[in-house]
Design an enzyme around this catalytic site. Structure first.
Site, PDB file in Angstrom:
ATOM      1  N   CYS A 224     -15.576  -4.368  -9.316  1.00 41.57           N
ATOM      2  CA  CYS A 224     -16.520  -5.073 -10.458  1.00 41.57           C
ATOM      3  C   CYS A 224     -17.632  -5.179 -10.175  1.00 41.57           C
ATOM      4  O   CYS A 224     -18.607  -5.628  -9.432  1.00 41.57           O
ATOM      5  CB  CYS A 224     -15.893  -6.758 -10.847  1.00 41.57           C
ATOM      6  SG  CYS A 224     -16.456  -6.895 -12.360  1.00 41.57           S
TER       7      CYS A 224
ATOM      8  N   LYS B  53      -5.819  -7.235 -18.528  1.00 41.36           N
ATOM      9  CA  LYS B  53      -7.189  -7.123 -18.288  1.00 41.36           C
ATOM     10  C   LYS B  53      -7.158  -7.960 -16.276  1.00 41.36           C
ATOM     11  O   LYS B  53      -6.639  -8.758 -16.205  1.00 41.36           O
ATOM     12  CB  LYS B  53      -8.376  -7.848 -19.297  1.00 41.36           C
ATOM     13  CG  LYS B  53      -9.435  -8.639 -18.896  1.00 41.36           C
ATOM     14  CD  LYS B  53     -10.197  -7.670 -18.804  1.00 41.36           C
ATOM     15  CE  LYS B  53     -11.900  -8.101 -18.398  1.00 41.36           C
ATOM     16  NZ  LYS B  53     -12.661  -6.983 -18.347  1.00 41.36           N
TER      17      LYS B  53
HETATM   18  C1  DHB Z   1     -15.654  -5.557 -15.153  1.00 37.59           C
HETATM   19  C2  DHB Z   1     -16.239  -4.764 -15.532  1.00 37.59           C
HETATM   20  C3  DHB Z   1     -14.903  -3.932 -14.557  1.00 37.59           C
HETATM   21  O1  DHB Z   1     -15.795  -2.607 -13.912  1.00 37.59           O
HETATM   22  C4  DHB Z   1     -13.891  -3.943 -13.655  1.00 37.59           C
HETATM   23  O2  DHB Z   1     -13.721  -3.858 -12.515  1.00 37.59           O
HETATM   24  C5  DHB Z   1     -14.215  -5.454 -13.905  1.00 37.59           C
HETATM   25  C6  DHB Z   1     -14.359  -6.427 -14.927  1.00 37.59           C
HETATM   26  C7  DHB Z   1     -15.720  -6.269 -16.790  1.00 37.59           C
HETATM   27  O3  DHB Z   1     -17.296  -6.986 -16.679  1.00 37.59           O
HETATM   28  O4  DHB Z   1     -15.202  -7.511 -17.765  1.00 37.59           O
END
Ligand code: DHB
Length: 308
Positions: free
Chosen positions: A127, A44
């Protein structure tokens, strides 16, 4: 059928791995990926400090994909550095994903992961879900500041996770920066940011954060993802490796990304829906297609899009 492939010179045992996003934030989830058919363990996207993320509801499945505004729930980058040695026995690449909230955050995290047991560092420049923090890769000046710090140190390959671009001049501009800062791989594409899905019964958005605006994924975005993979393949050829991501849920989808030029494909939305069985299923479907078409390996078909 040989489905081994490489990203930045590092061997991937097969063509399909998970995308940073769903079910990859805790050590238990990363062990599930280690034991699965995923050809890598992609973590993540992390931040300096742990985050619980945005308010719920923040994820919704849709008929052909999903919308989400998770807000980077993660355990903080130190945890992922500590998890890496515990995951090495799976014998597949470990990919850290970093999402700084400032240039300095990117510098600190990349320097730390350069000294860790991860194999690749994916720098998330896209993000869409943090209020007040625009997607870095839509701002080329800011992107250059980040690239200048992440490309400076260490020997582990560094790549960038990009948002979708909708005009060739933007892909050209980004490709120039990628060459200038010797970035080793690109991940195309992140979700299509800031879309709105409305529940007509309730007369509200279906997500709570950011007044309902969130990132779109799944089959809706596959043509956009294919176009971005192909554009970067055309622009940079063998100078970089490409992770293709966006709407891959079957072997046919994976084959299309292979023709476009992706070295490995990542799956997020279908993994969230189907669980870890998706990796082996898609891989098998891809192998069946390659055999039926007379290809001898994944490498044999890479980039081989024909023209009308
Ligand atoms: C999240 C969403 C994304 O598209 C990303 O690249 C990183 C994090 C999120 O909202 O957690």
């Amino acid at each position: 059928m040989n489905t081994k492939t490489t990203i930045a010179g590092l061997e991937f045992p097969s063509y399909i791995c998970n995308a940073s996003g769903p079910n990859d934030a805790t050590l238990d989830e990363l062990h599930v990926l280690g034991s699965s058919g995923s050809s890598a363990i992609v973590m993540k996207s992390c931040t300096i400090e742990p985050r619980s993320g945005n308010a719920e509801p923040r994820y919704a499945r849709l008929p052909y994909g999903a919308i989400q505004s998770m807000g980077l729930p993660n355990l903080g980058y130190r945890a992922y550095g500590e998890f890496a040695p515990l995951l090495q026995s799976y014998g597949k690449p470990i990919v850290a994903s970093i999402a700084g909230l400032s240039v300095e955050d990117y510098r600190v995290m990349v320097d730390t992961f350069q000294e860790s047991d991860v194999d690749l560092i994916e720098v998330n420049l896209s993000c869409p879900n943090i209020e007040g923090k625009p997607q870095v890769a839509y701002d080329f000046e800011q992107t250059e500041k980040v690239l200048s710090v992440v490309s400076r140190s260490g020997t582990k390959p560094v790549g960038v996770k990009l948002p979708p671009y909708f005009d060739y001049v933007h892909q050209q501009h980004m490709a120039e920066l990628i060459e200038k800062y010797q970035i080793s791989f690109v991940t195309c594409i992140n979700s299509v940011g800031n879309v709105l899905v409305i529940d007509p019964e309730k007369e509200t958005p279906i997500l709570k954060p950011k007044k309902g605006f969130g990132g779109l994924s799944g089959s809706y975005i596959k043509p956009i993802a294919l176009a971005n993979v192909r554009a970067f393949y055309n622009l940079l050829g063998d100078k970089i490796s490409i992770f293709g991501v966006g709407g891959i849920q079957s072997g046919v989808d994976a084959f299309e990304f292979l023709l476009a030029g992706a070295d490995v494909v990542q799956v997020g939305t279908i993994f969230e829906k189907e669980g870890p069985a998706c990796f082996g299923r898609i891989e098998k479907e891809l192998v069946d297609i390659l055999i039926a078409k007379g290809y001898h390996s994944v490498a044999d078909a890479k980039g081989r899009l024909k023209f009308l």
